[in-house]
Design a protein around this motif. Structure first.
Motif, PDB file in Angstrom:
ATOM      1  N   GLU A 232       0.836  -1.203   0.000  1.00 15.81           N
ATOM      2  CA  GLU A 232       0.000   0.000   0.000  1.00 15.81           C
ATOM      3  C   GLU A 232       0.864   1.243   0.000  1.00 15.81           C
ATOM      4  O   GLU A 232       1.843   1.326   0.751  1.00 15.81           O
ATOM      5  CB  GLU A 232      -0.941  -0.014   1.216  1.00 15.81           C
ATOM      6  CG  GLU A 232      -1.987  -1.114   1.132  1.00 15.81           C
ATOM      7  CD  GLU A 232      -2.971  -1.052   2.299  1.00 15.81           C
ATOM      8  OE1 GLU A 232      -3.401   0.063   2.662  1.00 15.81           O
ATOM      9  OE2 GLU A 232      -3.294  -2.112   2.844  1.00 15.81           O
ATOM     10  N   ASN A 233       0.498   2.184  -0.830  1.00 16.71           N
ATOM     11  CA  ASN A 233       1.255   3.433  -0.964  1.00 16.71           C
ATOM     12  C   ASN A 233       0.788   4.429   0.095  1.00 16.71           C
ATOM     13  O   ASN A 233       0.307   5.514  -0.222  1.00 16.71           O
ATOM     14  CB  ASN A 233       1.063   3.999  -2.377  1.00 16.71           C
ATOM     15  CG  ASN A 233       2.024   5.135  -2.661  1.00 16.71           C
ATOM     16  OD1 ASN A 233       3.006   5.328  -1.942  1.00 16.71           O
ATOM     17  ND2 ASN A 233       1.738   5.891  -3.702  1.00 16.71           N
ATOM     18  N   ASP A 234       0.947   4.040   1.355  1.00  9.53           N
ATOM     19  CA  ASP A 234       0.360   4.832   2.437  1.00  9.53           C
ATOM     20  C   ASP A 234       1.020   4.414   3.747  1.00  9.53           C
ATOM     21  O   ASP A 234       0.892   3.267   4.173  1.00  9.53           O
ATOM     22  CB  ASP A 234      -1.152   4.553   2.480  1.00  9.53           C
ATOM     23  CG  ASP A 234      -1.849   5.311   3.596  1.00  9.53           C
ATOM     24  OD1 ASP A 234      -1.649   6.526   3.700  1.00  9.53           O
ATOM     25  OD2 ASP A 234      -2.577   4.668   4.375  1.00  9.53           O
ATOM     26  N   ILE A 235       1.755   5.333   4.377  1.00  7.79           N
ATOM     27  CA  ILE A 235       2.428   5.044   5.634  1.00  7.79           C
ATOM     28  C   ILE A 235       2.171   6.183   6.614  1.00  7.79           C
ATOM     29  O   ILE A 235       1.659   7.246   6.235  1.00  7.79           O
ATOM     30  CB  ILE A 235       3.950   4.868   5.438  1.00  7.79           C
ATOM     31  CG1 ILE A 235       4.576   6.132   4.833  1.00  7.79           C
ATOM     32  CG2 ILE A 235       4.249   3.641   4.581  1.00  7.79           C
ATOM     33  CD1 ILE A 235       6.079   6.157   4.853  1.00  7.79           C
ATOM     34  N   THR A 236       2.535   5.968   7.867  1.00 11.12           N
ATOM     35  CA  THR A 236       2.413   7.053   8.842  1.00 11.12           C
ATOM     36  C   THR A 236       3.533   8.077   8.617  1.00 11.12           C
ATOM     37  O   THR A 236       4.666   7.713   8.268  1.00 11.12           O
ATOM     38  CB  THR A 236       2.500   6.533  10.289  1.00 11.12           C
ATOM     39  OG1 THR A 236       3.812   5.978  10.515  1.00 11.12           O
ATOM     40  CG2 THR A 236       1.432   5.483  10.570  1.00 11.12           C
ATOM     41  N   LEU A 237       3.221   9.332   8.839  1.00 11.63           N
ATOM     42  CA  LEU A 237       4.245  10.381   8.787  1.00 11.63           C
ATOM     43  C   LEU A 237       5.330  10.110   9.834  1.00 11.63           C
ATOM     44  O   LEU A 237       6.514  10.396   9.609  1.00 11.63           O
ATOM     45  CB  LEU A 237       3.611  11.752   9.020  1.00 11.63           C
ATOM     46  CG  LEU A 237       4.573  12.942   8.963  1.00 11.63           C
ATOM     47  CD1 LEU A 237       5.156  13.106   7.561  1.00 11.63           C
ATOM     48  CD2 LEU A 237       3.881  14.223   9.409  1.00 11.63           C
ATOM     49  N   HIS A 238       4.920   9.548  10.955  1.00 14.05           N
ATOM     50  CA  HIS A 238       5.865   9.196  12.023  1.00 14.05           C
ATOM     51  C   HIS A 238       6.972   8.271  11.494  1.00 14.05           C
ATOM     52  O   HIS A 238       8.121   8.346  11.944  1.00 14.05           O
ATOM     53  CB  HIS A 238       5.095   8.543  13.178  1.00 14.05           C
ATOM     54  CG  HIS A 238       5.899   8.354  14.416  1.00 14.05           C
ATOM     55  ND1 HIS A 238       5.517   7.499  15.422  1.00 14.05           N
ATOM     56  CD2 HIS A 238       7.063   8.904  14.827  1.00 14.05           C
ATOM     57  CE1 HIS A 238       6.423   7.532  16.391  1.00 14.05           C
ATOM     58  NE2 HIS A 238       7.362   8.380  16.061  1.00 14.05           N
ATOM     59  N   SER A 239       6.636   7.408  10.526  1.00 17.82           N
ATOM     60  CA  SER A 239       7.640   6.528   9.921  1.00 17.82           C
ATOM     61  C   SER A 239       8.785   7.336   9.309  1.00 17.82           C
ATOM     62  O   SER A 239       9.950   6.921   9.363  1.00 17.82           O
ATOM     63  CB  SER A 239       7.008   5.663   8.814  1.00 17.82           C
ATOM     64  OG  SER A 239       5.933   4.894   9.289  1.00 17.82           O
ATOM     65  N   VAL A 240       8.451   8.480   8.715  1.00 17.87           N
ATOM     66  CA  VAL A 240       9.468   9.331   8.086  1.00 17.87           C
ATOM     67  C   VAL A 240      10.346   9.962   9.158  1.00 17.87           C
ATOM     68  O   VAL A 240      11.580  10.029   9.022  1.00 17.87           O
ATOM     69  CB  VAL A 240       8.818  10.412   7.199  1.00 17.87           C
ATOM     70  CG1 VAL A 240       9.886  11.273   6.535  1.00 17.87           C
ATOM     71  CG2 VAL A 240       7.907   9.765   6.149  1.00 17.87           C
ATOM     72  N   GLU A 241       9.728  10.416  10.249  1.00 22.08           N
ATOM     73  CA  GLU A 241      10.507  10.969  11.362  1.00 22.08           C
ATOM     74  C   GLU A 241      11.467   9.911  11.910  1.00 22.08           C
ATOM     75  O   GLU A 241      12.653  10.193  12.152  1.00 22.08           O
ATOM     76  CB  GLU A 241       9.579  11.469  12.472  1.00 22.08           C
ATOM     77  CG  GLU A 241      10.344  12.137  13.607  1.00 22.08           C
ATOM     78  CD  GLU A 241       9.433  12.690  14.704  1.00 22.08           C
ATOM     79  OE1 GLU A 241       9.910  13.543  15.459  1.00 22.08           O
ATOM     80  OE2 GLU A 241       8.262  12.259  14.806  1.00 22.08           O
ATOM     81  N   LEU A 242      10.982   8.686  12.080  1.00 16.55           N
ATOM     82  CA  LEU A 242      11.830   7.610  12.594  1.00 16.55           C
ATOM     83  C   LEU A 242      12.973   7.305  11.631  1.00 16.55           C
ATOM     84  O   LEU A 242      14.099   7.003  12.059  1.00 16.55           O
ATOM     85  CB  LEU A 242      10.993   6.355  12.859  1.00 16.55           C
ATOM     86  CG  LEU A 242      10.000   6.473  14.019  1.00 16.55           C
ATOM     87  CD1 LEU A 242       9.063   5.275  14.053  1.00 16.55           C
ATOM     88  CD2 LEU A 242      10.724   6.620  15.354  1.00 16.55           C
TER      89      LEU A 242
END
Length: 300
Positions: A212-222
């Motif tokens: 799925e082309n959809d992740i949490t923004l928090h994943s980017v921060e991590l």
């Protein structure tokens, strides 16, 4: 794929992870095994089966699984990519593999690519059950990689987004989300043209994909906080192979090559004449997979 069967196992905190076990061909008695998982947001069907089958044909069993919150595995929020949780997942997969009667618990290797190429560097350094490691086009430095992907003038807005999302989560609101990849100029976690091409071409060819082309923004921060490269000097005496792509701009070649120099022996470096996603397929696979197989065969 009669050599492969579906498996599932529990993480230590009770989340079910699912994947495949590839039986080692031509092995009587317990076989060596390689634990494998995919990179940032990707699912096991995205060419990991090719590597796993190749290793299995050489007498090395393979356990391939989807990270928590992704693909066939359980876990919420969906599409939340936490490197620490994924590292723990690898260690839970090793524990599970060691319980299998067809596996030699003293001959476990690990394989990772891209984001999980970073994870296996960490796992190899901290978990002495690992007897051999291959890190393919690995992330070695989250902040430096992110600085090369994200324009300088976009950072203040991104940081503000991270902070606002943190406050929203504290209030119990739904986490902010972002696309993994998008057409040029639209916001996404991995803003390169070859990322978009890889994922979109795959989904066009595989309409039923679990990706799925959809992740949490928090994943980017991590991602920006994650520094797996600092673990590289601690991997020895576990044998380390690092595979880098000369045209890579997601996990840039110069970063990987410099990080490799901090590793102690035994170690091996392979430079592939390609871009990041080309490491999984075609002629590059045919060039790279036998060298990886031989590394595992030597030490497992």
């Amino acid at each position: 794929a009669n050599m492969r069967r579906d498996i599932e196992f529990q993480t230590e905190d009770g989340v079910t992870l699912r994947g495949w076990l590839y039986a080692a061909t031509g092995v009587t008695g317990p076989a060596p095994l390689v634990v494998m998982a995919h990179g940032f947001s990707a699912v096991k069907e995205m060419y990991l089966d090719d590597f796993a089958a190749f290793f299995a044909e050489a007498g090395i069993a393979a356990l391939v699984y989807d990270h928590r919150n992704l693909g066939a595995s359980d876990g919420n929020p969906r599409g939340h990519i936490d490197p620490v949780e994924q590292i723990r997942g690898y260690r839970d997969a090793i524990s599970f593999a060691q319980t299998l009667p067809e596996v030699d618990p003293d001959r476990i290797g690990i394989w990772g690519s891209s984001y999980s190429g970073g994870h296996v560097l960490v796992v190899a350094a901290i978990d002495r059950r690992v007897k051999c490691v291959v890190a393919q086009v690995p992330l070695v430095g989250g902040m430096e990689s992110a600085r090369r992907l994200i324009r300088g003038d976009h950072w203040p807005g991104l940081r503000a987004g991270f902070d606002a999302d943190r406050m929203a989560r504290l209030r119990g609101e739904t986490p902010a989300r972002i696309a993994v990849t998008a057409p040029d100029g639209e916001p996404s976690a991995l803003p390169t043209a070859d990322t978009y091409e890889f994922f979109i071409e795959y989904t066009k060819a595989h309409k039923d994909t679990a990706w799925e082309n959809d992740i949490t923004l928090h994943s980017v921060e991590l991602f920006t906080e994650y520094e797996p490269g600092v673990y590289i000097p601690r991997i020895s005496p576990t044998p380390l192979m690092m595979v880098a792509a000369l045209g890579d701009h997601l996990t840039p070649f110069d970063m990987t090559a410099a990080a490799y120099e901090t590793a102690l022996e035994p170690k091996k470096f392979m430079a592939l004449p390609c871009m990041h996603f080309q490491a999984y397929t075609g002629d590059i696979f045919k060039m790279s997979a036998p060298v990886q197989r031989d590394w595992f065969k030597t030490y497992l």
